[in-house]
Motif scaffolding. Structure first.
Motif, PDB file in Angstrom:
ATOM      1  N   LYS A   3      34.772  58.229  60.256  1.00 31.69           N
ATOM      2  CA  LYS A   3      33.660  58.352  59.502  1.00 31.69           C
ATOM      3  C   LYS A   3      33.702  56.723  58.536  1.00 31.69           C
ATOM      4  O   LYS A   3      34.637  56.045  58.889  1.00 31.69           O
ATOM      5  CB  LYS A   3      34.167  59.274  58.445  1.00 31.69           C
ATOM      6  CG  LYS A   3      34.316  60.549  58.881  1.00 31.69           C
ATOM      7  CD  LYS A   3      32.694  60.902  59.668  1.00 31.69           C
ATOM      8  CE  LYS A   3      32.777  62.554  60.242  1.00 31.69           C
ATOM      9  NZ  LYS A   3      31.584  62.782  60.992  1.00 31.69           N
ATOM     10  N   PRO A   4      32.731  56.384  57.798  1.00 35.44           N
ATOM     11  CA  PRO A   4      32.796  55.259  56.954  1.00 35.44           C
ATOM     12  C   PRO A   4      33.774  55.353  56.108  1.00 35.44           C
ATOM     13  O   PRO A   4      34.251  56.181  55.605  1.00 35.44           O
ATOM     14  CB  PRO A   4      31.440  55.174  56.488  1.00 35.44           C
ATOM     15  CG  PRO A   4      30.533  56.206  57.101  1.00 35.44           C
ATOM     16  CD  PRO A   4      31.390  57.226  57.802  1.00 35.44           C
ATOM     17  N   GLU A   5      34.392  53.980  55.599  1.00 35.54           N
ATOM     18  CA  GLU A   5      35.393  53.794  54.726  1.00 35.54           C
ATOM     19  C   GLU A   5      34.253  53.968  53.343  1.00 35.54           C
ATOM     20  O   GLU A   5      33.180  53.445  53.237  1.00 35.54           O
ATOM     21  CB  GLU A   5      35.870  52.325  54.744  1.00 35.54           C
ATOM     22  CG  GLU A   5      36.778  52.098  55.615  1.00 35.54           C
ATOM     23  CD  GLU A   5      37.563  50.775  55.672  1.00 35.54           C
ATOM     24  OE1 GLU A   5      38.673  50.753  56.469  1.00 35.54           O
ATOM     25  OE2 GLU A   5      36.913  50.031  55.149  1.00 35.54           O
ATOM     26  N   ASN A   6      34.936  54.538  52.231  1.00 31.59           N
ATOM     27  CA  ASN A   6      34.073  54.527  50.989  1.00 31.59           C
ATOM     28  C   ASN A   6      34.823  53.742  49.920  1.00 31.59           C
ATOM     29  O   ASN A   6      35.990  53.351  50.039  1.00 31.59           O
ATOM     30  CB  ASN A   6      34.096  55.955  50.286  1.00 31.59           C
ATOM     31  CG  ASN A   6      33.631  56.928  51.609  1.00 31.59           C
ATOM     32  OD1 ASN A   6      32.455  56.654  52.226  1.00 31.59           O
ATOM     33  ND2 ASN A   6      34.133  57.942  51.732  1.00 31.59           N
ATOM     34  N   SER A   7      33.948  53.153  49.087  1.00 26.23           N
ATOM     35  CA  SER A   7      34.429  52.121  47.863  1.00 26.23           C
ATOM     36  C   SER A   7      33.814  52.637  46.561  1.00 26.23           C
ATOM     37  O   SER A   7      32.565  53.280  46.420  1.00 26.23           O
ATOM     38  CB  SER A   7      34.088  50.639  48.282  1.00 26.23           C
ATOM     39  OG  SER A   7      32.594  50.435  48.124  1.00 26.23           O
ATOM     40  N   ARG A   8      34.556  52.585  45.411  1.00 27.35           N
ATOM     41  CA  ARG A   8      34.344  52.497  44.110  1.00 27.35           C
ATOM     42  C   ARG A   8      34.789  51.176  43.585  1.00 27.35           C
ATOM     43  O   ARG A   8      35.843  50.948  43.590  1.00 27.35           O
ATOM     44  CB  ARG A   8      34.796  53.872  43.630  1.00 27.35           C
ATOM     45  CG  ARG A   8      34.747  54.081  41.961  1.00 27.35           C
ATOM     46  CD  ARG A   8      35.422  53.176  41.043  1.00 27.35           C
ATOM     47  NE  ARG A   8      36.634  53.449  41.199  1.00 27.35           N
ATOM     48  CZ  ARG A   8      37.913  52.674  41.011  1.00 27.35           C
ATOM     49  NH1 ARG A   8      37.371  51.410  40.800  1.00 27.35           N
ATOM     50  NH2 ARG A   8      38.963  52.921  41.218  1.00 27.35           N
ATOM     51  N   SER A   9      33.740  50.554  42.790  1.00 25.93           N
ATOM     52  CA  SER A   9      34.052  49.277  42.088  1.00 25.93           C
ATOM     53  C   SER A   9      33.338  49.420  40.872  1.00 25.93           C
ATOM     54  O   SER A   9      32.555  49.914  40.584  1.00 25.93           O
ATOM     55  CB  SER A   9      33.936  48.223  42.865  1.00 25.93           C
ATOM     56  OG  SER A   9      32.424  48.009  43.299  1.00 25.93           O
ATOM     57  N   PHE A  10      34.221  48.543  39.797  1.00 21.11           N
ATOM     58  CA  PHE A  10      33.604  48.142  38.632  1.00 21.11           C
ATOM     59  C   PHE A  10      33.975  46.877  37.935  1.00 21.11           C
ATOM     60  O   PHE A  10      35.083  46.540  38.411  1.00 21.11           O
ATOM     61  CB  PHE A  10      33.654  49.522  37.476  1.00 21.11           C
ATOM     62  CG  PHE A  10      35.151  49.677  37.089  1.00 21.11           C
ATOM     63  CD1 PHE A  10      35.942  48.870  35.995  1.00 21.11           C
ATOM     64  CD2 PHE A  10      36.046  50.674  37.824  1.00 21.11           C
ATOM     65  CE1 PHE A  10      36.908  49.059  35.745  1.00 21.11           C
ATOM     66  CE2 PHE A  10      37.300  50.793  37.535  1.00 21.11           C
ATOM     67  CZ  PHE A  10      37.887  49.986  36.521  1.00 21.11           C
ATOM     68  N   THR A  11      33.248  46.340  37.376  1.00 21.64           N
ATOM     69  CA  THR A  11      33.323  45.233  36.762  1.00 21.64           C
ATOM     70  C   THR A  11      33.116  45.116  35.418  1.00 21.64           C
ATOM     71  O   THR A  11      32.206  45.646  34.805  1.00 21.64           O
ATOM     72  CB  THR A  11      32.741  43.913  37.429  1.00 21.64           C
ATOM     73  OG1 THR A  11      31.390  44.167  37.044  1.00 21.64           O
ATOM     74  CG2 THR A  11      33.028  43.773  39.027  1.00 21.64           C
ATOM     75  N   LEU A  12      33.886  44.491  34.557  1.00 20.96           N
ATOM     76  CA  LEU A  12      33.610  44.356  32.767  1.00 20.96           C
ATOM     77  C   LEU A  12      33.881  42.866  32.663  1.00 20.96           C
ATOM     78  O   LEU A  12      34.755  42.034  32.989  1.00 20.96           O
ATOM     79  CB  LEU A  12      34.698  45.043  32.155  1.00 20.96           C
ATOM     80  CG  LEU A  12      34.598  46.792  32.160  1.00 20.96           C
ATOM     81  CD1 LEU A  12      35.766  47.327  31.489  1.00 20.96           C
ATOM     82  CD2 LEU A  12      33.160  46.814  31.697  1.00 20.96           C
ATOM     83  N   GLY A  13      32.994  42.046  31.864  1.00 21.58           N
ATOM     84  CA  GLY A  13      32.912  40.630  31.672  1.00 21.58           C
ATOM     85  C   GLY A  13      32.427  40.232  30.494  1.00 21.58           C
ATOM     86  O   GLY A  13      31.592  41.037  29.665  1.00 21.58           O
ATOM     87  N   ILE A  20      38.249  47.628  42.380  1.00 21.33           N
ATOM     88  CA  ILE A  20      37.951  48.129  43.683  1.00 21.33           C
ATOM     89  C   ILE A  20      38.820  49.135  44.422  1.00 21.33           C
ATOM     90  O   ILE A  20      40.013  48.588  44.655  1.00 21.33           O
ATOM     91  CB  ILE A  20      37.463  46.964  44.566  1.00 21.33           C
ATOM     92  CG1 ILE A  20      36.630  46.000  44.114  1.00 21.33           C
ATOM     93  CG2 ILE A  20      36.892  47.680  46.118  1.00 21.33           C
ATOM     94  CD1 ILE A  20      36.438  44.678  44.847  1.00 21.33           C
ATOM     95  N   LYS A  21      38.327  50.194  44.635  1.00 21.35           N
ATOM     96  CA  LYS A  21      38.989  51.264  45.486  1.00 21.35           C
ATOM     97  C   LYS A  21      38.453  51.532  46.734  1.00 21.35           C
ATOM     98  O   LYS A  21      37.225  51.748  46.683  1.00 21.35           O
ATOM     99  CB  LYS A  21      39.251  52.607  44.735  1.00 21.35           C
ATOM    100  CG  LYS A  21      40.150  53.678  45.162  1.00 21.35           C
ATOM    101  CD  LYS A  21      40.404  54.830  44.285  1.00 21.35           C
ATOM    102  CE  LYS A  21      41.232  55.901  45.241  1.00 21.35           C
ATOM    103  NZ  LYS A  21      41.478  57.152  44.610  1.00 21.35           N
ATOM    104  N   LYS A  22      39.180  51.341  47.669  1.00 21.33           N
ATOM    105  CA  LYS A  22      38.686  51.696  49.098  1.00 21.33           C
ATOM    106  C   LYS A  22      39.441  52.931  49.594  1.00 21.33           C
ATOM    107  O   LYS A  22      40.646  52.946  49.502  1.00 21.33           O
ATOM    108  CB  LYS A  22      38.815  50.633  49.972  1.00 21.33           C
ATOM    109  CG  LYS A  22      37.587  49.470  50.124  1.00 21.33           C
ATOM    110  CD  LYS A  22      37.580  48.709  51.537  1.00 21.33           C
ATOM    111  CE  LYS A  22      38.557  48.243  52.005  1.00 21.33           C
ATOM    112  NZ  LYS A  22      38.323  47.821  53.383  1.00 21.33           N
TER     113      LYS A  22
END
Length: 977
Positions: A696-706, A724-726
């Motif tokens: 199955k595909p890898e999934n990711s969750r990411s966020f940035t604050l700047g 980033i979380k994979k």
């Protein structure tokens, strides 16, 4: 060690000197006049709407052609890989021993080259046909023409909501010139201070048509570049040897002290031969046991002197110094064209075409006569287990020579032949040998064809639309030299046609018979259509709300052919990857400036793959500007990486190899550390995998604050945090380390095989080395362990990006521009079946690409002084220290006691590296500019890295390549008419 402190101090002095140079040149009265830096209007990567760089909720780095020229950068590869966010897994042309040797790729956030999406003018291109590490897909940066680059935008944020798969670590978008009128040319040449690494570059662009007034423009561009070889021997210690005794390290070069090494002088010892027709049927033990004496054939020809060991006298060799190279020969040229035209006042179009040719020639270490069987072949093909032998008799047919009418005693190659003429079964000569008279290496010819076309226009005042198509094909021809054909080698041994005692006497025909060239063609192909429409909806307090919708369909195909499909050649990989699919997608984006201070952006994309799976990727971005000089921004996104054809194709397979040091228990079985037994040295351990269609595909969750700040008119800076979380990672053998530990914990082969199988489904021992001739009853080394591709585990990486720009007017009409960019990796962790592996600041992930690890800090600082028609630029690059431990190896303990070099606290860290490039440009007139470049201005040396892969002894090609090449001088001229 004191030596390390001295080296580190020298590099720091170089950095201080560099900064002092800029400060001295820029010195002026205290009250300097500032100039405002106006924001640049661009169509930013990651959005469908026009905006400026500082307005984006996502962090974007823009490399302009001007800044790249001032840095002395002349390739797309060097430009992109100079970004501080480029991390573990990045591939440079200096890495020559991997599956993708000769290619170049970027790995944003250290998540691997297959998690960074590379676009050219916003459109995908064909991937390099060979997969990095046997399974990671990427676009070869060497195929992109540098002279046409207008700017490079690096989106350091997840962007699957706009571009689909693979944009987890970020997106690199290379924007080429859209129109050109006139004639422009460049000629540049250079050489290293050591007199090698010759460099030449030529480019020319010719354009016609005034687009603004006539509605059309056409240009054609040509580019050529040559980079010469650099050998390890030319750079001297410690880059040309694995013997570091002189600086308190280990001597890992056993080729100057052991009689059981494959070197260009043949060593033989008497043993038995169970099948006189088969040189692979030699006995397990030497006939005289542990006290057996080995004989060197041609001992009088030892150019490097001799040594005497307890079991014989041999020739001293250092194969790294004799054969290895730091830089391959590279030659590239390309032809590119673009036609831009205006269909009407509201419709524009374009057509482009390009052909890029890349040639890379890599010199390698000659083939050894003792080798494991090809991956997938029968263990009976292994010439290392129990060991290939030379017979007592030879004959013209090579069959049944012991009784043939034309039989002859094999006295040239077998010193025991005469004594055992009546007992050929017990007179065979087990041989250790390297075919030094047969040059080894590879030639890689890569041709990339790419065509694009598009139309865009307006409907009324509020709607924009575009339709674009792309076709790209990457043809790779790989020719391998010097690899041994198994059947031909057996025949040459049985006929006596190859002279092991005096290799210089062998004819070219004999050498070509034993090691014929092997050429394998492979290709990748993609084509697609992308269409979108943007429309202004209504007014909000902060501006107009906008909506964009679009769709895409593309087809991709890969045929990375098996180079050793017949399993008939030693040392030739059987890695292959096959597959094709169609991807269809629909996407949208909404921009809503809720107030003058608050802007919000929402986007999403749905992708469907013909394999049967689908993914939706959302993203939200927010920018808050309380005052004009200060803004805060943040994003949240979800994305995915689709399985590559190498990972999911049922016909795909590969065996990757990692430098491995046998553990203490194994060493004790083989005489202990004090015995200095070469069987205990570092060696390459393989891991074999086959494609899994159920991935199955890898999934990711990411966020940035700047934040974005411009406290004064002449100074601006940004600071961004990323996380980033994979999950659902596609991994090859996540328990491989446990399987290796299980094998070495056993005391005999049967127990070791059972222990590996007990690790889990898909784990097994594929092949083992020949027994240790000194300790034949001890556990042999494992050569290949079979491991499965699975979805498992998750990784988390986080860090800080910082950038700053200052533009100041100094007295006497001097302008000073300073740009700084840096990345600090806070964490890079992999949760491996519940076991946490921490990589930040270490050599981990050691199994990824070149195994060069994850430095916590990377940065670059460019300072430019413009004094009338003269421009002086100094670009400083920094890579922080790296700990020589790796949690993805035998132990998750990253303390110095577990360093990969196995010397306690010595050599626990690779020192920081500072490198400076200087550029001086003089504008003669409006048509001509001349310039000079000194790369590695202070001749900084690459820090010693003893735990580096054995293929790159004591250095890290990804981070410290400039320190291997040393100081370089270049000069060039630009002409524009």
């Amino acid at each position: 060690m004191n030596n390390h402190k001295h080296l580190r101090g020298a590099w720091l002095r170089h950095g201080v000197a560099a900064l002092s140079l800029v400060t001295t040149l820029a010195s002026a009265p205290a009250f300097a006049q500032a100039t405002a830096s106006e924001p640049e209007t661009i169509v930013v990567t990651g959005t469908l709407f026009r905006r400026t760089n500082t307005e984006t909720p996502s962090p974007v780095t823009v490399l302009t052609s001007e800044s790249l020229i001032k840095a002395g950068i002349t390739t797309a590869s060097d430009a992109i890989r100079s970004i501080s966010a480029d991390g573990a897994g990045s591939i440079g042309s200096g890495f020559q021993s991997g599956f993708s040797a000769g290619g170049s790729a970027v790995s944003l956030r250290g998540l691997g080259v297959s998690s960074t999406l590379v676009l050219v003018d916003g459109l995908r291109s064909a991937n390099f046909p060979l997969n990095d590490d046997g399974h990671n897909a990427y676009v070869d940066l060497n195929s992109i023409p540098f002279s046409l680059i207008d700017k490079i935008e690096v989106l350091k944020d997840g962007a699957s909501s706009s571009y689909g798969a693979d944009a987890i670590g970020g997106v690199v978008n290379l924007k080429l010139k859209k129109q050109f009128n006139g004639v422009a040319g460049n000629a540049e040449s250079g050489i290293s201070e050591r007199g090698d690494g010759r460099y030449s570059r030529l480019s020319a662009t010719v354009g016609f048509g005034d687009y603004q007034n006539e509605g059309w423009n056409f240009y054609v561009n040509g580019e050529y570049q040559y980079n010469g070889r650099i050998s390890n021997a030319s750079r001297g210690f410690p880059y040309n040897t694995q013997d570091l005794l002189s600086i308190g390290g280990l001597d890992k070069n056993a080729d100057d002290s052991s009689m059981t090494r494959n070197v260009p002088t043949a060593y033989v010892v008497r043993t038995s031969q169970s099948d006189l027709n088969n040189p692979l049927s030699g006995g397990i033990n030497a006939s005289d046991g542990k006290t057996a004496q080995y004989t060197a054939l041609g001992l009088a020809n030892c150019a490097g002197g001799t040594f005497t060991a307890s079991n014989g006298t041999g020739c001293k060799y250092d194969l790294v110094n004799q054969y290895r190279q730091i830089a391959p020969l590279q030659e590239r040229y390309s032809i590119n064209g673009r036609l831009s035209f205006r269909v009407s006042d509201s419709i524009e179009g374009y057509i482009t075409g390009s052909w890029s040719h890349s040639y890379v020639s890599i010199n390698g270490t000659p083939s050894a006569i003792r080798a494991t069987q090809p991956f997938g072949g029968s263990p009976t093909l292994a010439s290392s287990s129990p060991g290939i032998v030379l017979p007592v008799y030879v004959c013209s047919s090579g069959v049944n020579c012991a009784t043939a009418a034309d039989r002859q005693l094999n006295t040239t190659n077998n010193p025991y032949a005469s004594a055992y003429a009546n007992d050929p079964t017990n007179g065979a000569a087990r041989i250790y040998y390297m075919f030094g008279d047969i040059p080894a290496g590879s030639e890689r010819t890569n041709d990339v064809y790419r065509f694009t076309s598009g139309l865009n226009g307006k409907i009324g005042e509020s709607t924009d639309w575009r339709v674009e198509g792309v076709y790209a094909r990457d043809n790779l021809k790989l020719t391998q030299h010097g690899l041994l054909n198994i059947a031909n080698l057996m025949k040459a041994i049985n006929t006596g046609s190859y002279n092991f005692a005096n290799p210089s006497a062998n004819s070219a025909a004999v050498r070509n018979f034993i090691a014929p060239d092997r050429t394998t063609p492979s290709y990748s192909e993609m084509y697609g259509v992308d269409a979108s429409m943007t429309r202004s909806l209504f007014e909000l307090p902060g501006g107009k709300a906008q909506l964009a919708i679009g769709g895409q369909i593309r087809a991709e195909k890969l045929e990375n052919r098996n180079q050793n499909v017949a399993l008939d050649t030693y040392g030739l990989t059987t890695a292959s990857a096959y597959g094709q699919h169609t991807v269809s997608a629909a996407y949208f984006e909404v921009d809503a400036p809720i107030s003058r201070m608050l802007d919000t952006n929402f986007s999403g994309r749905f992708d469907h793959y013909s394999e049967g799976y689908s993914k939706f990727s959302p993203k939200v971005g927010v920018k808050f500007t309380p005052i004009k000089a200060l803004a805060f921004r943040g994003t949240y996104s979800e994305g995915f990486r689709a399985p590559t054809f190498a990972e999911s194709g049922p016909r795909s397979q590969y065996a990757g190899f990692v430098s491995t040091t046998p553990p203490a228990g194994f060493v004790d079985q083989h005489g202990g550390a004090a015995a200095n037994n070469s069987y205990n040295n570092v060696y390459n351990l393989g891991r074999g995998s086959v494609g899994n269609p159920n991935l199955k595909p890898e999934n990711s969750r990411s966020f940035t604050l700047g934040m974005i700040a411009q406290p004064t008119r002449w100074l601006s800076f940004t600071a961004d945090y990323y996380n980033i979380k994979k999950s659902n990672l596609i991994v090859s053998g996540p328990l491989a380390g446990k399987a290796v530990d299980a094998y070495f914990s056993a005391t005999n082969l049967a127990a070791a095989q059972a222990a590996v199988a007990a690790v889990g489904p898909g784990y097994s021992v594929n092949s083992v080395d020949s027994v240790d001739p000194l300790y034949p009853d001890a556990l042999p080394r494992v050569l290949i362990i079979n491991v499965p591709y699975v979805n498992a585990n998750y990784s988390v990486t986080s860090g800080l990006d910082f950038s700053a720009t200052a533009k100041v007017n100094l007295p006497r009409n001097i302008k000073w521009t300073s740009r700084l960019e840096a990345t600090y990796v806070i964490r890079y962790d992999l949760n491996n079946a519940g076991v946490l592996q921490r990589y930040a600041g270490t050599f981990g992930p050691y199994d990824l690409s070149s195994g060069n690890g994850t430095p916590r800090i990377r940065g670059n600082w460019q300072n430019t002084l413009e004094i009338g028609q003269l421009s002086l630029s100094l670009t400083t690059y920094y890579v922080g220290r790296i700990k020589e431990t790796a949690a993805d190896q035998a132990s998750t303990d990253t303390s110095c006691s577990q360093n990969l070099y196995k010397t306690g606290n010595n050599f626990c860290y690779v020192s920081p590296f500072i490198n400076n490039d200087f550029n001086a440009t003089l504008k003669i007139n409006d048509r001509m500019t001349v310039y000079g470049i000194v790369k590695n201005l202070f001749d900084a040396k690459a820090p010693v890295a003893p735990a580096a892969y054995s293929s790159a002894p004591n250095f890290l090609t990804t981070w410290h390549y400039a320190g291997l090449v040393g100081r370089e001088f270049r000069a060039g001229v630009n002409i524009k008419m």
